[in-house]
Design an enzyme around this catalytic site. Structure first.
Site, PDB file in Angstrom:
ATOM      1  N   TRP A 358       0.830  -1.214   0.000  1.00 22.23           N
ATOM      2  CA  TRP A 358       0.000   0.000   0.000  1.00 22.23           C
ATOM      3  C   TRP A 358       0.857   1.254   0.000  1.00 22.23           C
ATOM      4  CZ3 TRP A 358      -0.862   3.375   4.452  1.00 22.23           C
ATOM      5  CH2 TRP A 358      -0.119   3.015   5.592  1.00 22.23           C
ATOM      6  N   ASP A 359       2.156   1.074   0.220  1.00 25.18           N
ATOM      7  CA  ASP A 359       3.095   2.206   0.178  1.00 25.18           C
ATOM      8  C   ASP A 359       2.977   2.982  -1.133  1.00 25.18           C
ATOM      9  OD1 ASP A 359       3.791   0.350   2.105  1.00 25.18           O
ATOM     10  OD2 ASP A 359       5.940   0.563   1.826  1.00 25.18           O
ATOM     11  N   GLU A 489       1.547  -1.828  13.385  1.00 26.70           N
ATOM     12  CA  GLU A 489       1.628  -3.289  13.406  1.00 26.70           C
ATOM     13  C   GLU A 489       2.096  -3.834  14.755  1.00 26.70           C
ATOM     14  OE1 GLU A 489       2.466  -3.894   8.633  1.00 26.70           O
ATOM     15  OE2 GLU A 489       4.151  -3.544   9.987  1.00 26.70           O
ATOM     16  N   LYS A 601       4.238   1.759  16.111  1.00 20.53           N
ATOM     17  CA  LYS A 601       5.312   1.567  15.130  1.00 20.53           C
ATOM     18  C   LYS A 601       5.389   2.751  14.160  1.00 20.53           C
ATOM     19  CE  LYS A 601       6.864  -1.738  11.616  1.00 20.53           C
ATOM     20  NZ  LYS A 601       6.442  -2.814  10.706  1.00 20.53           N
ATOM     21  N   GLN A 602       4.233   3.213  13.724  1.00 19.52           N
ATOM     22  CA  GLN A 602       4.184   4.305  12.741  1.00 19.52           C
ATOM     23  C   GLN A 602       2.851   5.033  12.870  1.00 19.52           C
ATOM     24  OE1 GLN A 602       4.141   1.209   9.506  1.00 19.52           O
ATOM     25  NE2 GLN A 602       2.867   2.700   8.473  1.00 19.52           N
TER      26      GLN A 602
END
Length: 767
Positions: A358-359, A489, A601-602
């Site tokens: 999906w990046d 994640e 994580k992000q």
């Protein structure tokens, strides 16, 4: 390993001094590519030290059978591996009959690697005393041609110092290679024919299972004192072929081997014409010669940089970082082939299978829209349309019906091929990123035609998925989304991830809006799509009911949307209170401990605030940023860029700058201690966004390009260009002014800090 060994330079990546500990990291950092193939910066000559050999062909992969202890229904059959392709760069060197190897030299001095990003040329130079006491000086140049994208070129010049010596060069091809990353140690390649013709050699081989047929080829010539010396076939096995050149060399004289090599593939040629195509490519390259081909390389890169360069004054490390990111993005994907996409490692390693994530939609499309033209971004969207049937098949395997589409988390051909169940089954937000990219493409380019031609079918499949994926909770009297993994994640199998729920609601509403628009404006397309999808008004009403009644977890105490149900049940210890010895937690902690922690994580909630910023006030953003960023460990390459953009929007330029530096130099400074596995290509587009959308404040608002320029204290000035609807606008920002220059023949109206500014061709407007 020395993390900070790359020298700061505006246009070049430079390593000085030979350190065996840095070899694998440098093989990643100095990688080269041309969109059609790529090559890690392995030494041409034999090297017995630690190394990670990597040659890659775009779109060629192997379906490595999934290896898990417990098989679950719906599990992907395989993990798509980008393949280590047959090696074309190899050159064995013998000095007085002893093989030369940097790992066994008695002395290596003056060692220097340089990747000239301006010209797309990689060089390596050194002096050495070989294991048998011969002193030599070596100068090597290598590049992968942008003009003839099946060809790479090497010039290997060796000078003997102090005493005469007998030198033998053996340029070779080798298809007896293995992948570093393999589930079952399968044989990925089957070699069918090895042949030579004069100074050329060919290895024909195909991948097992996927049966991509390839021809790896080379042509070699040796020059000594202005004369070209003949070579002979040296060795030939079932998977290997070499040519041999031998010459007695006087002290202080130089031998130069020129080698052209590369791949022809059945993706582009008929199977029985691969050798013919290889000869054609070699004919073109040799007619230009090494110097001529190198000149076309410089011109091709000059053309790319003319549009995509970002210039930063006063901060060499920041300048080097952004150019490295832009360079690698252009090496990986140039938009010439809609069958290809952008793998997270590009052509620099095998991790993540080299597949599409999906990046691409969330991070890469903005870069390609603004630095190329709408055709390139359209190809990336067409790639997803071409895979719609497989997205429907992926959803069917998981129990969805009626044309619901779940795009894969990881893919090479549209099939899901990610092996971790908590990602494959649960990280379904990737569907929303694809829908958002369709919206983002139209918003930026003004090209609506993609939606009636292709995009609406994709949106319908995605909306059907969301409608079927929710449950109605009688307790909450709302629709809920159970058992998902958000962008964070470090939280698996959670309920009501806010970002995923918000995306689902937005996707359904956006699809319903586009249905009306296509019905009114493109009736032929509308009837075609309705006939194909069998969509009814009753089904649309059910979608609308879900979107109108979606549940969003919220904390009244903190005044923020919660990342998911139960987030406040965690022990809310902030990252800056963690001992440094615990970082990075993904390498220091058990997975059980990570899952029970509050650490992110992000960007997750903040990813939603980035996508849908027009839905929230600046005060909303500030509150959510202040709540979530202190729990974010940024152990994903995709995290710092979003936080940099958000910090800049909040006017926190020091924080925005630090996040920018981290994203731009993630690989150069090896923040995650993993660069030897390959570079983080897709997050590099986020670095570009950090400057253009973060510091430049570029947005499309009410169909007009808008800027809110700011500048970090560390910079004197910066400038970038964007292609907005076939108008090239150059933006230059200093501490006191922002200037805008328009190229082309038509004027354009933009907004700067909320005020209308008219731009006319070839005039500079300073605000």
């Amino acid at each position: 390993m020395n993390q900070d060994y790359i020298k700061a330079d505006k246009w070049c990546i430079i390593e000085e001094g030979f350190d065996k500990e840095n070899v694998k990291s440098s093989e990643s950092i100095f990688s080269i590519g041309n969109g059609a193939m790529g090559q890690r910066a392995n030494f041409e000559e034999s090297y017995s030290g630690e190394t990670f050999q990597g040659s890659y062909i775009a779109g060629v992969y192997y379906p490595d059978k999934t290896r898990v202890g417990w098989w679950k229904n719906g599990y992907p059959e395989y993990f798509a591996k980008v393949l280590n392709a047959p090696n074309w760069i190899g050159i064995k060197i013998y000095i007085d009959d002893t093989e030369f190897d940097l790992a066994t030299c008695k002395k290596v001095s003056g060692f220097k690697r340089e990747l000239n990003m301006k010209e797309g040329i990689y060089t390596r130079t050194f002096q050495a005393v070989s294991s048998n006491n011969v002193e030599i000086e070596v100068n090597i140049k290598r590049f992968l041609s942008l003009d003839i994208d099946e060809v790479g070129a090497i010039s290997y010049a060796l000078k003997v110092l102090k005493a005469d010596a007998k030198i033998a060069f053996e340029p070779f091809l080798d298809s007896g290679i293995t992948n570093e990353d393999s589930n079952w140690d399968d044989k990925f390649w089957n070699t069918t024919k090895v042949s030579t013709s004069h100074n050329r050699a060919f290895i024909e081989a195909h991948t097992m299972k996927t049966n991509f047929e390839t021809c790896t080829f080379m042509q070699a010539s040796l020059n000594y004192n202005g004369k070209e010396l003949p070579g002979v076939q040296s060795e030939k096995t079932e998977t290997y072929v070499s040519l041999k050149f031998e010459q007695k060399v006087k002290a202080n004289e130089t031998l130069t081997l020129t080698k052209f090599g590369g791949y022809t593939v059945t993706r582009n040629h008929v199977a029985n014409e691969l050798v013919t195509a290889a000869n054609d490519a070699l004919d073109k390259a040799s007619s230009l010669g090494f110097e001529g081909l190198m000149q076309t390389q410089k011109e091709a890169w000059a053309s790319i940089w003319e549009m995509s360069d970002i210039v930063i004054e006063g901060d060499v490390k920041a300048q080097q970082g952004i150019r490295f990111n832009i360079f690698q993005l252009n090496q990986t994907y140039l938009g010439t082939d809609s069958r290809l996409n952008i793998g997270p490692k590009g052509f620099t390693g095998e991790k993540y299978g080299g597949s599409t994530y999906w990046d691409t939609e969330a991070y890469c499309i903005p870069f390609y829209m603004a630095t190329k033209d709408d055709k390139v971004a359209r190809k990336l969207l067409k790639y997803r349309y071409n895979h719609l049937e497989k997205a429907i098949a992926n959803a069917t395997k998981l129990g969805f019906s009626n044309g619901a589409a779940l795009y894969p988390m990881v893919t090479m051909n549209g099939e899901e091929c990610h092996n971790e169940w908590e990602i494959t089954f649960e990280e379904i937000h990737r569907n929303g990123a694809i829908a958002f990219a369709i919206h983002n493409y139209y918003r930026y380019t003004g090209d609506y035609s993609y939606i009636p031609e292709m995009g609406l079918e994709v949106l319908i499949g995605i909306s059907r998925f969301w409608h079927q994926r929710v449950n109605f909770s009688k307790d909450k009297n709302k629709y809920v989304m159970l058992g998902v993994t958000g962008p964070n994640e470090y939280e698996n199998n959670v309920h009501n991830n806010w970002y995923t729920n918000y995306l689902a609601k937005w996707c359904i509403n956006y699809t319903l809006t586009q249905l009306t628009k296509v019905k009114n404006g493109y009736p032929d397309d509308y009837h075609r799509i309705m006939g194909k999808t069998k969509l009814t008004d009753r089904e649309c009403d059910k979608w609308r009911n879900v979107a109108d009644n979606m549940y969003f977890p919220y904390s009244k105490e903190f005044g923020v949307f919660l990342q998911q149900d139960g987030f406040l049940d965690k022990d809310l210890v902030k990252v800056d209170e963690l001992p440094k010895t615990d970082r990075p937690i993904n390498q220091k902690w058990s997975w059980d401990r990570i899952l029970r922690s509050p650490y992110i994580k992000q960007a997750d909630v903040l990813q939603g605030f980035y996508f849908f910023e027009e839905d929230f006030s600046l005060e909303d953003l500030e509150k959510h940023f202040d709540f979530y960023e202190p729990f974010t460990v940024h152990e994903s390459s995709l995290s710092p860029c979003v936080h940099s953009i958000q910090a800049a929007k909040l006017g926190r330029m020091e924080q925005a700058y630090n996040f920018y530096l981290r994203t731009s130099r993630l690989d150069l400074d090896d923040y995650n201690k993993e660069v030897e596995e390959g570079l983080h290509i897709t997050s590099m587009a986020g670095t570009w966004m950090s400057i253009v959308e973060g510091f430049g404040g570029m947005r499309v608002i009410d169909d007009k390009l808008s800027f809110k320029p700011q500048i970090p204290n560390q910079w004197k000035a910066y400038s970038f260009k964007v292609n907005f609807r076939n108008r090239i606008i150059k933006v230059t920002v200093t501490a006191k002014t922002a200037s805008f220059e328009l190229s082309g023949s038509k004027e354009v109206s933009i907004r700067v800090n909320g005020k209308k500014v008219e731009l006319f061709p070839d005039e500079i407007v300073t605000v």
